[in-house]
Design a protein around this motif. Sequence first.
Motif, PDB file in Angstrom:
ATOM      1  N   VAL A  99      74.113  60.299  30.728  1.00 28.96           N
ATOM      2  CA  VAL A  99      74.203  59.487  29.483  1.00 28.96           C
ATOM      3  C   VAL A  99      73.297  60.205  28.437  1.00 28.96           C
ATOM      4  N   VAL A 102      74.177  63.424  27.452  1.00 26.89           N
ATOM      5  CA  VAL A 102      75.356  63.437  26.752  1.00 26.89           C
ATOM      6  C   VAL A 102      76.630  64.299  27.542  1.00 26.89           C
ATOM      7  N   LYS A 126      77.429  50.801  29.557  1.00 27.32           N
ATOM      8  CA  LYS A 126      76.935  52.015  28.247  1.00 27.32           C
ATOM      9  C   LYS A 126      77.699  53.375  28.583  1.00 27.32           C
ATOM     10  N   MET A 130      80.080  55.513  25.955  1.00 33.96           N
ATOM     11  CA  MET A 130      79.841  56.647  25.555  1.00 33.96           C
ATOM     12  C   MET A 130      80.880  57.526  25.934  1.00 33.96           C
ATOM     13  N   ASP A 133      83.681  57.030  23.587  1.00 26.45           N
ATOM     14  CA  ASP A 133      83.343  57.464  22.302  1.00 26.45           C
ATOM     15  C   ASP A 133      83.525  58.900  22.166  1.00 26.45           C
ATOM     16  N   TYR A 134      83.028  59.715  23.066  1.00 30.17           N
ATOM     17  CA  TYR A 134      82.961  61.270  23.045  1.00 30.17           C
ATOM     18  C   TYR A 134      84.273  61.893  23.620  1.00 30.17           C
TER      19      TYR A 134
END
Length: 135
Positions: A99, A102, A126, A130, A133-134
């Motif tokens: 995380v 990334v 989390k 993430m 989102d990505y």
Amino acid sequence: PEDPSTTLRPVLEEAIKAGVDEGDLRQAEEKLAKMELNEAVTMVDRFDVERILNTAQVYGWDLAQGSVGALYKAADDRRQELLLKERKSDCIDNLKFAVISVDLELIRQYLKEAEELGVEDEVIKKAEAMYRDYA
């Protein structure tokens, strides 16, 4: 109370130096191994449990029936429990790293591992967010 296996080991070492009969020593060593096997069920150090299980295998207790066989199985179950706990902790740490960096591929990989291990943690939520989102 003091742990009997920690007090018996030095006594055995002294007996060897003093030339005590080998048969008597073998009996005492086997008794110590049984005591340690009994204690392994509540130990928190996986490496100590593995050492004790290896000793028990030398005596053939991994194949034994009855109480000694049951003790071996209980200690082996404890080893598996400690190993799973370590794997879960490592997975969470790896997921945190993924995380932070990334790295979507690592996040995906460790999310899959976490699911397989049954990990439930805030870090997973989390990481999943993430990844969504990505990705």
